[in-house]
Design an enzyme around this catalytic site. Structure first.
Site, PDB file in Angstrom:
ATOM      1  N   HIS A 123       0.830  -1.194   0.000  1.00  0.00           N
ATOM      2  CA  HIS A 123       0.000   0.000   0.000  1.00  0.00           C
ATOM      3  C   HIS A 123       0.870   1.253   0.000  1.00  0.00           C
ATOM      4  O   HIS A 123       2.093   1.192   0.117  1.00  0.00           O
ATOM      5  CB  HIS A 123      -1.004   0.015   1.171  1.00  0.00           C
ATOM      6  CG  HIS A 123      -0.430   0.339   2.521  1.00  0.00           C
ATOM      7  ND1 HIS A 123      -1.228   0.644   3.603  1.00  0.00           N
ATOM      8  CD2 HIS A 123       0.838   0.401   2.973  1.00  0.00           C
ATOM      9  CE1 HIS A 123      -0.477   0.884   4.657  1.00  0.00           C
ATOM     10  NE2 HIS A 123       0.777   0.741   4.318  1.00  0.00           N
ATOM     11  N   CYS A 175       5.297   5.052   5.219  1.00  0.00           N
ATOM     12  CA  CYS A 175       4.086   4.538   4.577  1.00  0.00           C
ATOM     13  C   CYS A 175       3.656   5.423   3.407  1.00  0.00           C
ATOM     14  O   CYS A 175       2.719   5.077   2.688  1.00  0.00           O
ATOM     15  CB  CYS A 175       2.957   4.377   5.590  1.00  0.00           C
ATOM     16  SG  CYS A 175       3.068   2.832   6.536  1.00  0.00           S
ATOM     17  N   HIS A 230       5.100  -0.176  -0.334  1.00  0.00           N
ATOM     18  CA  HIS A 230       5.792  -1.035   0.632  1.00  0.00           C
ATOM     19  C   HIS A 230       4.725  -2.005   1.116  1.00  0.00           C
ATOM     20  O   HIS A 230       3.529  -1.802   0.863  1.00  0.00           O
ATOM     21  CB  HIS A 230       6.356  -0.212   1.797  1.00  0.00           C
ATOM     22  CG  HIS A 230       5.283   0.409   2.614  1.00  0.00           C
ATOM     23  ND1 HIS A 230       4.639   1.549   2.222  1.00  0.00           N
ATOM     24  CD2 HIS A 230       4.677   0.003   3.757  1.00  0.00           C
ATOM     25  CE1 HIS A 230       3.696   1.829   3.111  1.00  0.00           C
ATOM     26  NE2 HIS A 230       3.688   0.907   4.053  1.00  0.00           N
ATOM     27  N   HIS A 278       3.023  -4.952   4.106  1.00  0.00           N
ATOM     28  CA  HIS A 278       2.863  -5.418   5.487  1.00  0.00           C
ATOM     29  C   HIS A 278       2.370  -6.859   5.460  1.00  0.00           C
ATOM     30  O   HIS A 278       1.617  -7.248   4.557  1.00  0.00           O
ATOM     31  CB  HIS A 278       1.833  -4.577   6.241  1.00  0.00           C
ATOM     32  CG  HIS A 278       2.237  -3.157   6.445  1.00  0.00           C
ATOM     33  ND1 HIS A 278       3.066  -2.761   7.465  1.00  0.00           N
ATOM     34  CD2 HIS A 278       1.916  -2.043   5.757  1.00  0.00           C
ATOM     35  CE1 HIS A 278       3.243  -1.443   7.389  1.00  0.00           C
ATOM     36  NE2 HIS A 278       2.554  -0.978   6.358  1.00  0.00           N
ATOM     37  N   ASP A 302      -4.544 -10.585  -0.801  1.00  0.00           N
ATOM     38  CA  ASP A 302      -3.251 -11.233  -0.597  1.00  0.00           C
ATOM     39  C   ASP A 302      -2.361 -11.073  -1.831  1.00  0.00           C
ATOM     40  O   ASP A 302      -2.793 -11.379  -2.953  1.00  0.00           O
ATOM     41  CB  ASP A 302      -3.472 -12.714  -0.283  1.00  0.00           C
ATOM     42  CG  ASP A 302      -2.214 -13.402   0.207  1.00  0.00           C
ATOM     43  OD1 ASP A 302      -1.391 -12.746   0.882  1.00  0.00           O
ATOM     44  OD2 ASP A 302      -2.060 -14.608  -0.071  1.00  0.00           O
ATOM     45  N   HIS A 303      -1.146 -10.586  -1.597  1.00  0.00           N
ATOM     46  CA  HIS A 303      -0.183 -10.329  -2.680  1.00  0.00           C
ATOM     47  C   HIS A 303      -0.715  -9.329  -3.705  1.00  0.00           C
ATOM     48  O   HIS A 303      -0.402  -9.392  -4.888  1.00  0.00           O
ATOM     49  CB  HIS A 303       0.273 -11.634  -3.361  1.00  0.00           C
ATOM     50  CG  HIS A 303       1.166 -12.448  -2.461  1.00  0.00           C
ATOM     51  ND1 HIS A 303       0.683 -13.197  -1.408  1.00  0.00           N
ATOM     52  CD2 HIS A 303       2.501 -12.596  -2.429  1.00  0.00           C
ATOM     53  CE1 HIS A 303       1.694 -13.781  -0.796  1.00  0.00           C
ATOM     54  NE2 HIS A 303       2.805 -13.433  -1.387  1.00  0.00           N
ATOM     55  N   GLU A 357      -1.462  -4.838  11.596  1.00  0.00           N
ATOM     56  CA  GLU A 357      -0.633  -4.409  10.464  1.00  0.00           C
ATOM     57  C   GLU A 357       0.835  -4.762  10.713  1.00  0.00           C
ATOM     58  O   GLU A 357       1.590  -5.013   9.776  1.00  0.00           O
ATOM     59  CB  GLU A 357      -0.798  -2.904  10.240  1.00  0.00           C
ATOM     60  CG  GLU A 357      -0.334  -2.454   8.871  1.00  0.00           C
ATOM     61  CD  GLU A 357      -0.493  -0.962   8.697  1.00  0.00           C
ATOM     62  OE1 GLU A 357      -1.190  -0.554   7.759  1.00  0.00           O
ATOM     63  OE2 GLU A 357       0.071  -0.190   9.502  1.00  0.00           O
TER      64      GLU A 357
HETATM   65 NI    NI Z   1       2.376   0.991   5.682  1.00  0.00          NI
END
Ligand code: NI
Length: 137
Positions: A16, A35, A41, A43, A81-82, A126
């Site tokens: 995100h 972020c 990047h 999580h 996911d991914h 997260e």
């Molecule tokens: Ni983040």
């Protein structure tokens, strides 16, 4: 009948970027830090899904947690996911993907599809140190 809350944990890895287009680049950097990284990047997220109800006499369950897992996988995990939360996920379009906004969006997707079970809490981790909780509107 005793009322019990049961919880299933699912995991998903997602990219995100936190960004508010109404702010300048430097305001975004100072508000969101790493972020706000322009090239994304990721999580390793954990989502704890809780439903509450009476214990069924026949099964001794409130809800079969495998069924709960299947519903959450189909409607949430398989979509996130991914993936990139900003770009790939239909229910996050136009939403700044903070953990807070994400947990509310997940609730809005999930609450109708777990019925007749009653969704009572989502806890979204997260990181190992940060989680957000939502118990519905
Ligand atoms: Ni983040």
């Amino acid at each position: 009948m005793p009322r019990v809350t049961v919880t299933r944990r699912l995991t998903f890895n997602a990219a995100h970027r936190l960004h508010n287009p109404e702010l300048s680049d430097s305001e975004n950097r100072s508000l969101f830090g790493p972020c706000n990284n322009a090239n994304w990047h990721g999580h390793n997220n954990r989502l704890d899904v809780s439903v509450t109800g009476d214990i069924e006499t026949k099964s001794g369950y409130v809800m079969d947690l495998k069924k709960l897992r299947d519903v959450v996988e189909e409607h949430l995990v398989d979509k996130m996911d991914h993936r990139n939360l900003n770009i790939d996920v239909d229910f996050m379009q136009g939403i700044n993907p903070t953990a807070e906004n994400l947990v509310v969006a997940c609730w809005n997707v999930l609450a109708p599809v777990v019925r007749p079970a009653r969704l009572t809490r989502l806890r979204l981790w997260e990181t190992d140190n940060n989680y957000v909780e939502y118990e519905g509107p």
